[in-house]
Design a protein around this motif. Structure first.
Motif, mmCIF file in Angstrom:
data_model
loop_
_atom_site.group_PDB
_atom_site.id
_atom_site.type_symbol
_atom_site.label_atom_id
_atom_site.label_comp_id
_atom_site.label_asym_id
_atom_site.label_seq_id
_atom_site.Cartn_x
_atom_site.Cartn_y
_atom_site.Cartn_z
ATOM 1 N N LYS A 138 -9.514 1.695 -2.081
ATOM 2 C CA LYS A 138 -10.913 1.686 -1.643
ATOM 3 C C LYS A 138 -11.251 0.498 -0.765
ATOM 4 O O LYS A 138 -12.204 0.549 0.008
ATOM 5 C CB LYS A 138 -11.845 1.752 -2.847
ATOM 6 C CG LYS A 138 -11.782 0.548 -3.765
ATOM 7 C CD LYS A 138 -12.721 0.724 -4.937
ATOM 8 C CE LYS A 138 -12.550 -0.349 -5.964
ATOM 9 N NZ LYS A 138 -13.036 -1.638 -5.584
ATOM 10 N N ASP A 139 -10.455 -0.578 -0.845
ATOM 11 C CA ASP A 139 -10.683 -1.765 -0.025
ATOM 12 C C ASP A 139 -9.815 -1.784 1.229
ATOM 13 O O ASP A 139 -9.768 -2.776 1.937
ATOM 14 C CB ASP A 139 -10.432 -3.025 -0.856
ATOM 15 C CG ASP A 139 -11.392 -3.128 -2.030
ATOM 16 O OD1 ASP A 139 -12.591 -2.817 -1.845
ATOM 17 O OD2 ASP A 139 -10.946 -3.503 -3.130
ATOM 18 N N GLY A 140 -9.093 -0.689 1.476
ATOM 19 C CA GLY A 140 -8.260 -0.591 2.664
ATOM 20 C C GLY A 140 -6.894 -1.242 2.540
ATOM 21 O O GLY A 140 -6.175 -1.360 3.530
ATOM 22 N N ARG A 141 -6.526 -1.667 1.336
ATOM 23 C CA ARG A 141 -5.210 -2.282 1.119
ATOM 24 C C ARG A 141 -4.137 -1.211 0.949
ATOM 25 O O ARG A 141 -4.369 -0.189 0.303
ATOM 26 C CB ARG A 141 -5.232 -3.173 -0.118
ATOM 27 C CG ARG A 141 -6.100 -4.410 0.029
ATOM 28 C CD ARG A 141 -6.029 -5.231 -1.243
ATOM 29 N NE ARG A 141 -6.486 -4.441 -2.371
ATOM 30 C CZ ARG A 141 -7.499 -4.754 -3.168
ATOM 31 N NH1 ARG A 141 -8.137 -5.879 -3.006
ATOM 32 N NH2 ARG A 141 -7.845 -3.964 -4.157
ATOM 33 N N TYR A 142 -2.965 -1.489 1.492
ATOM 34 C CA TYR A 142 -1.825 -0.589 1.366
ATOM 35 C C TYR A 142 -1.495 -0.395 -0.114
ATOM 36 O O TYR A 142 -1.375 -1.353 -0.864
ATOM 37 C CB TYR A 142 -0.624 -1.168 2.120
ATOM 38 C CG TYR A 142 0.635 -0.360 1.993
ATOM 39 C CD1 TYR A 142 0.759 0.861 2.645
ATOM 40 C CD2 TYR A 142 1.695 -0.807 1.219
ATOM 41 C CE1 TYR A 142 1.917 1.616 2.534
ATOM 42 C CE2 TYR A 142 2.863 -0.065 1.112
ATOM 43 C CZ TYR A 142 2.956 1.145 1.766
ATOM 44 O OH TYR A 142 4.108 1.886 1.657
ATOM 45 N N ALA A 143 -1.361 0.881 -0.534
ATOM 46 C CA ALA A 143 -1.133 1.189 -1.949
ATOM 47 C C ALA A 143 0.060 2.116 -2.168
ATOM 48 O O ALA A 143 0.226 2.653 -3.255
ATOM 49 C CB ALA A 143 -2.399 1.810 -2.539
#
Length: 155
Positions: A138-143
């Motif tokens: 949701k924060d745009g971090r690679y997951a």
């Protein structure tokens, strides 16, 4: 139907990350069709389209597989979500798979991928027209990365 419990793949946040990342990168809907009742997590789990994902570990481990993926790879939820994703391909196919995943990491997604995979029992199948994409939270971090496809044939 009772959905698997525990693990990142079973929660609605992960389903949302998969669906939103897919839409943002490809411009398409992962769950096409009319709106229906039920949670996104339930719709994704019950979708006839094979959907799976892995995390960000050095040797990424599968963290999600919907029912279609569990059936195809002949695994239950607990086994599937403890499996390093490289084991979804035969050893001779792993170099091609690694090249694809590196390309996806750099470009965001790839579509129309084909390749041979192997189930837990050793049954080989050829996936067709797969899309592989990067997942962001949701924060745009690679997951991690995910894949989906609806066409395959046993070899």
């Amino acid at each position: 139907m009772i959905l698997p419990t525990g693990g990142v793949g079973a929660d609605s946040d992960h389903a949302d990350w998969l669906i939103r990342s897919y839409r943002r990168l490809t411009g398409n809907e992962l769950l096409p069709g009319p709106e229906s009742s039920g949670s996104l997590a339930e719709k994704l789990f019950l979708s006839p389209i094979v959907v799976l994902s892995h995390g960000t570990e050095d040797d990424p481990v599968l963290n999600y597989g919907n029912q279609a993926a569990l059936n195809l790879w002949e695994m239950d939820w607990e086994t599937f979500t403890r499996t390093p994703s490289r084991y979804t391909a035969e050893e001779m196919e792993r170099m091609q798979r690694e090249h694809l995943l590196k390309m996806v990491q750099e470009q965001g997604y790839a579509d129309d991928y084909t390749g041979i995979r192997i189930s837990r029992s050793g049954r080989r199948f050829y996936i067709k027209k797969a899309t592989v994409w990067n997942i962001t939270d949701k924060d745009g971090r690679y997951a991690g990365q995910a894949a989906c496809f609806s066409e395959f044939e046993y070899c």
